[in-house]
Motif scaffolding. Structure first.
Motif: not given
Length: 92
Positions: A35, A38, A43, A47
């Motif tokens: 978190s 991110y 995010r 990823k």
């Protein structure tokens, strides 16, 4: 040197100095939560870097439940990413 080159060099020196001071004082842990990563880098970027094999999640420290990311590895990948230099759509 061009003014932009000097300002980049000074910004890089300040960033390196602050990172070194934080590391020496152990103000940051070696791991960072997903978190927090991110929030710092987005995010989609996190990823994508994991999918491309640039980042590998690490097992959580004792007392934590979810996997984490190595902070130094994340910082290195983020620094080498050239996507921050792209112009936003409205500026193209």
């Amino acid at each position: 040197m061009k003014p932009t080159t000097i300002s980049r060099a000074l910004a890089k020196a300040a960033e390196d100095g602050s990172a070194r001071a934080i590391e020496e004082l152990s103000l940051e842990s070696e791991e960072i939560s997903f978190s927090e990563a991110y929030m710092q880098h987005g995010r989609d970027a996190i990823k994508r870097w994991i999918k491309e094999g640039l980042l590998q999640p690490v097992d959580p420290p004792i007392g934590k439940r979810s996997k984490m990311l190595n902070r130094k590895q994340l910082d290195a990948v983020a620094a080498s990413s050239n996507r921050v230099t792209y112009l936003p759509v409205r500026e193209r």
